[in-house]
Design a protein around this motif. Structure first.
Motif, PDB file in Angstrom:
ATOM      1  N   VAL A  82     -17.022 -48.442 -42.680  1.00 18.61           N
ATOM      2  CA  VAL A  82     -18.094 -48.172 -43.637  1.00 18.61           C
ATOM      3  C   VAL A  82     -17.811 -46.893 -44.412  1.00 18.61           C
ATOM      4  N   ILE A  83     -17.387 -45.852 -43.713  1.00 21.22           N
ATOM      5  CA  ILE A  83     -17.138 -44.573 -44.377  1.00 21.22           C
ATOM      6  C   ILE A  83     -15.959 -44.675 -45.335  1.00 21.22           C
ATOM      7  N   ASP A  84     -14.921 -45.378 -44.941  1.00 20.58           N
ATOM      8  CA  ASP A  84     -13.787 -45.561 -45.853  1.00 20.58           C
ATOM      9  C   ASP A  84     -14.235 -46.230 -47.152  1.00 20.58           C
ATOM     10  N   SER A  85     -15.130 -47.189 -47.030  1.00 23.35           N
ATOM     11  CA  SER A  85     -15.633 -47.872 -48.225  1.00 23.35           C
ATOM     12  C   SER A  85     -16.517 -46.947 -49.058  1.00 23.35           C
ATOM     13  N   VAL A  86     -17.341 -46.127 -48.402  1.00 21.22           N
ATOM     14  CA  VAL A  86     -18.204 -45.192 -49.126  1.00 21.22           C
ATOM     15  C   VAL A  86     -17.379 -44.179 -49.907  1.00 21.22           C
ATOM     16  N   LEU A  87     -16.305 -43.700 -49.315  1.00 17.52           N
ATOM     17  CA  LEU A  87     -15.481 -42.689 -49.982  1.00 17.52           C
ATOM     18  C   LEU A  87     -14.815 -43.215 -51.250  1.00 17.52           C
ATOM     19  N   THR A  88     -14.679 -44.511 -51.351  1.00 15.75           N
ATOM     20  CA  THR A  88     -14.016 -45.078 -52.523  1.00 15.75           C
ATOM     21  C   THR A  88     -14.979 -45.646 -53.557  1.00 15.75           C
ATOM     22  N   SER A  89     -16.251 -45.860 -53.179  1.00 17.85           N
ATOM     23  CA  SER A  89     -17.138 -46.566 -54.099  1.00 17.85           C
ATOM     24  C   SER A  89     -18.495 -45.914 -54.289  1.00 17.85           C
ATOM     25  N   ASN A  90     -18.754 -44.765 -53.665  1.00 20.81           N
ATOM     26  CA  ASN A  90     -20.068 -44.155 -53.781  1.00 20.81           C
ATOM     27  C   ASN A  90     -20.254 -43.516 -55.155  1.00 20.81           C
ATOM     28  N   PHE A  91     -21.384 -43.748 -55.775  1.00 17.84           N
ATOM     29  CA  PHE A  91     -21.646 -43.230 -57.122  1.00 17.84           C
ATOM     30  C   PHE A  91     -21.886 -41.718 -57.121  1.00 17.84           C
ATOM     31  N   ASP A  92     -22.523 -41.194 -56.074  1.00 19.69           N
ATOM     32  CA  ASP A  92     -22.759 -39.750 -56.008  1.00 19.69           C
ATOM     33  C   ASP A  92     -21.446 -38.987 -55.951  1.00 19.69           C
ATOM     34  N   LEU A  93     -20.487 -39.504 -55.196  1.00 17.66           N
ATOM     35  CA  LEU A  93     -19.185 -38.836 -55.119  1.00 17.66           C
ATOM     36  C   LEU A  93     -18.444 -38.946 -56.448  1.00 17.66           C
ATOM     37  N   ALA A  94     -18.557 -40.091 -57.113  1.00 20.42           N
ATOM     38  CA  ALA A  94     -17.930 -40.230 -58.425  1.00 20.42           C
ATOM     39  C   ALA A  94     -18.521 -39.231 -59.408  1.00 20.42           C
ATOM     40  N   GLU A  95     -19.831 -39.023 -59.334  1.00 20.61           N
ATOM     41  CA  GLU A  95     -20.483 -38.040 -60.202  1.00 20.61           C
ATOM     42  C   GLU A  95     -20.012 -36.631 -59.868  1.00 20.61           C
ATOM     43  N   ALA A  96     -19.873 -36.327 -58.577  1.00 16.78           N
ATOM     44  CA  ALA A  96     -19.406 -35.002 -58.174  1.00 16.78           C
ATOM     45  C   ALA A  96     -17.974 -34.759 -58.633  1.00 16.78           C
ATOM     46  N   VAL A  97     -17.131 -35.783 -58.579  1.00 15.41           N
ATOM     47  CA  VAL A  97     -15.750 -35.643 -59.061  1.00 15.41           C
ATOM     48  C   VAL A  97     -15.737 -35.340 -60.554  1.00 15.41           C
ATOM     49  N   ALA A  98     -16.618 -35.994 -61.295  1.00 15.24           N
ATOM     50  CA  ALA A  98     -16.692 -35.733 -62.733  1.00 15.24           C
ATOM     51  C   ALA A  98     -17.115 -34.291 -63.008  1.00 15.24           C
ATOM     52  N   ARG A  99     -18.024 -33.758 -62.200  1.00 12.92           N
ATOM     53  CA  ARG A  99     -18.424 -32.353 -62.382  1.00 12.92           C
ATOM     54  C   ARG A  99     -17.273 -31.415 -62.093  1.00 12.92           C
ATOM     55  N   GLN A 190     -15.692 -20.420 -60.877  1.00 11.35           N
ATOM     56  CA  GLN A 190     -16.672 -21.495 -60.992  1.00 11.35           C
ATOM     57  C   GLN A 190     -16.026 -22.850 -60.728  1.00 11.35           C
ATOM     58  N   TYR A 191     -14.792 -23.008 -61.171  1.00 13.05           N
ATOM     59  CA  TYR A 191     -14.082 -24.263 -60.914  1.00 13.05           C
ATOM     60  C   TYR A 191     -13.857 -24.460 -59.414  1.00 13.05           C
ATOM     61  N   LEU A 192     -13.405 -23.400 -58.728  1.00  9.05           N
ATOM     62  CA  LEU A 192     -13.216 -23.510 -57.285  1.00  9.05           C
ATOM     63  C   LEU A 192     -14.542 -23.747 -56.577  1.00  9.05           C
ATOM     64  N   ALA A 193     -15.611 -23.131 -57.102  1.00 11.43           N
ATOM     65  CA  ALA A 193     -16.929 -23.369 -56.511  1.00 11.43           C
ATOM     66  C   ALA A 193     -17.347 -24.824 -56.700  1.00 11.43           C
ATOM     67  N   SER A 194     -17.012 -25.414 -57.842  1.00 15.13           N
ATOM     68  CA  SER A 194     -17.359 -26.824 -58.060  1.00 15.13           C
ATOM     69  C   SER A 194     -16.587 -27.724 -57.096  1.00 15.13           C
ATOM     70  N   GLU A 195     -15.356 -27.335 -56.753  1.00 15.05           N
ATOM     71  CA  GLU A 195     -14.616 -28.103 -55.752  1.00 15.05           C
ATOM     72  C   GLU A 195     -15.315 -28.021 -54.392  1.00 15.05           C
ATOM     73  N   SER A 196     -15.809 -26.830 -54.061  1.00 15.03           N
ATOM     74  CA  SER A 196     -16.560 -26.695 -52.812  1.00 15.03           C
ATOM     75  C   SER A 196     -17.868 -27.471 -52.887  1.00 15.03           C
ATOM     76  N   ASP A 197     -18.483 -27.497 -54.061  1.00 17.08           N
ATOM     77  CA  ASP A 197     -19.694 -28.313 -54.233  1.00 17.08           C
ATOM     78  C   ASP A 197     -19.387 -29.789 -53.979  1.00 17.08           C
ATOM     79  N   TYR A 198     -18.212 -30.218 -54.433  1.00 14.78           N
ATOM     80  CA  TYR A 198     -17.823 -31.599 -54.168  1.00 14.78           C
ATOM     81  C   TYR A 198     -17.678 -31.840 -52.669  1.00 14.78           C
ATOM     82  N   GLN A 199     -17.040 -30.882 -51.970  1.00 11.44           N
ATOM     83  CA  GLN A 199     -16.900 -31.040 -50.528  1.00 11.44           C
ATOM     84  C   GLN A 199     -18.263 -31.072 -49.843  1.00 11.44           C
ATOM     85  N   ALA A 200     -19.196 -30.234 -50.321  1.00 12.02           N
ATOM     86  CA  ALA A 200     -20.546 -30.251 -49.758  1.00 12.02           C
ATOM     87  C   ALA A 200     -21.238 -31.581 -50.049  1.00 12.02           C
TER      88      ALA A 200
END
Length: 524
Positions: A82-99, A190-200
């Motif tokens: 389930v988690i492997d599938s979430v990591l590849t298809s979750n919309f919240d993570l896709a949005e965080a990657v875009a940020r 700020q860019y590095l902080a956004s990467e940490s935001d993605y991890q969070a």
């Protein structure tokens, strides 16, 4: 103020200006940037960080952060899928990657200010004006000519000019006071902080996924147990009706059995609705619909028990491993560099600009090296009056720094609290689960005893059904306790920023709070 290459400049102001311009036009102008001034405040450790305790309350096991899939600690293959599938298809993570990509682009834009702007230019000018106006008239008067005649030369009625030019333009502001450099560093932080935001955000999405998964496990188990309990109570009701018809029990006992059955039946639709809702929420986390979930989850879910202790490390580790704390620290660095950039705007700035190329009145002349030209210009500008805008920018940056520093302190204190609370909750849930396991064993022993007594004719079948009902109730409570234990362990992983493992016995020595110099090194 403009500084140009003239022969007649004199005086202290011109001398200083000329010396500064000459030094900045050297080919080693980049060396100035490396050794230039910076008005950014020195890095400092906020008070909550300097006062971090040496260990968490509760006697937690020290450990090191393990860079691996921390959810594997639950030892559940279905959950891993389930988690492997979430990591590849979750919309919240896709949005965080875009940020994160936006912040990276903004950092690149800010870093562009450290380099000169170079661009090609080309122009074609065709001018046709009357000779008795503008430049033609001025030239005729200077030549002393009258009636269109000057020095024996007769002016035409109109003046026509055609000019073609190709060139390369450049402009460059020498970042001697560190304005562009600090802006670039702030954007980089700020860019590095956004990467940490993605991890969070990633941890948050995974935590929500795991929570929903264990909720589904618990609801499926309790639904199945409730259905079994309904069957037992229906059988118990039939026996009570028979015994009541024979006068062996009172009507009160019969009504009590019927009430237990109806209460249990009434709770079953609520469990089924909650299960449907949980499965739908998990499908949203997977970025799809329930049909995809039905194909992924089996009918029966039984995660492995969690008995291993969690190694929590020490509070200072949270500064590096917990992404929200790391992001808050990086934003503190960004605010510090922003102060330096705004302070630098109060100081005079020096910029160079120019053009080099070829110019001709004919197109084919553009390919002749003899037609080259150049224009070089040095500008020294100093702010005199802007209505307090620049100083208020500095005050704004300082206030924002104080705000971010307070937020960083709150984040650190909250992180330590969350770890200690999660560790305490895990210990309590573990003890509660152990008590319920012991209670289940007692209930099973009671069922076995009543079964033997009924088989030997010592006790009635009703006693056996009552013991079985008690076992099913304990099993249902234990299923909820197993979910709570798993979620308590999840809370520890989330509070710690992932998985931690016990260090080898050969590794000793406390972890130190980062010093000012180490903070500066990471920020750069």
């Amino acid at each position: 103020m403009k500084a140009t290459r003239t022969q007649g400049d004199s005086g202290p102001a011109h001398a200083v200006c000329a010396r500064r311009l000459a030094g900045c036009t050297l080919a080693a102008g980049g060396l100035l940037l490396l050794h230039a001034c910076s008005f950014a405040p020195a890095p400092s450790v906020p008070e909550p960080v300097s006062e971090l305790p040496g260990s968490f309350m509760g006697g937690s096991v020290p450990g090191d952060h393990a860079a691996r899939e921390w959810w594997a600690a639950f030892d559940d293959p279905v959950l891993n899928t389930v988690i492997d599938s979430v990591l590849t298809s979750n919309f919240d993570l896709a949005e965080a990657v875009a940020r994160v990509r936006q912040a990276r682009a903004q950092a690149g834009i800010a870093g562009a200010g450290l380099f000169p702007v170079i661009q090609a230019s080309g122009s074609a000018t065709d001018q046709n004006t009357p000779a008795n106006a503008g430049f033609g008239e001025q030239f005729r008067k200077l030549a002393g000519g009258e009636d269109g005649v000057a020095g024996g030369f007769e002016f035409p009625d109109r003046l026509a000019f055609t000019t073609y030019s190709l060139g390369v333009d450049f402009s460059y502001e020498l970042d001697f006071w560190g304005r562009a450099r600090n802006d670039s560093r702030a954007a980089g932080a700020q860019y590095l902080a956004s990467e940490s935001d993605y991890q969070a955000a990633r941890i948050g999405v995974l935590a929500t996924t795991i929570t929903t998964y264990f909720e589904i496990v618990d609801l499926r188990r309790r639904t199945a147990l409730t259905r079994e309990l309904v069957e037992v109570l229906q059988e118990r009701e039939a026996l009570a009706e028979t015994r009541y018809a024979r006068g062996l029990v009172t009507s009160f006992e019969l009504y009590q059995v019927r009430q237990d059955l109806q209460n249990t039946q009434a709770g079953l639709p609520q469990l089924e609705s909650a299960l449907t809702d949980a499965e739908g929420r998990l499908a949203v986390l997977l970025g799809g619909f329930r049909a995809r979930l039905d194909a992924m989850l089996p009918d029966s879910l039984a995660p492995a028990s969690l008995a291993d202790p969690v190694a929590a490390g020490v509070p200072a580790d949270l500064l590096f491993q917990r992404p929200d704390v790391r992001a808050a620290g990086l934003r503190l660095d960004a605010a510090r560099f922003t102060i330096g950039a705004r302070r630098a705007e109060l100081i005079p700035s020096l910029s160079l600009s120019g053009t080099i190329g070829v110019q001709s009145s004919k197109v084919d002349g553009l390919f002749s090296v003899d037609q080259w030209f150049r224009n070089l210009l040095g500008n020294l500008t100093a702010p005199i009056f802007q209505g307090g805008r620049l100083r208020n920018n500095v005050a704004l940056a300082q206030a924002q720094f104080n705000q971010v520093a307070a937020a960083y302190g709150r984040t650190v204190v909250t992180a330590v609290y969350e770890v200690e609370a999660a560790l305490a909750a895990l210990g309590n849930e573990d003890r509660r689960h152990a008590f319920l396991v012991a209670q289940r064993e007692e209930a099973r022993a009671s069922v076995d005893l009543q079964s033997e007594r009924y088989a030997s004719g010592v006790a009635g079948y009703t006693d056996y059904l009552d013991a079985l009902r008690t076992l099913l109730n304990v099993e249902s409570t234990l299923a909820g306790a197993g979910r709570d234990l798993a979620l308590a362990r999840l809370a520890v992983h989330r509070a710690l920023g992932g998985e931690w493992t016990a260090p080898p016995e050969s590794l000793e020595g406390p972890r130190m709070v980062p010093t000012e110099s180490s903070n500066e090194g990471r920020s750069r």
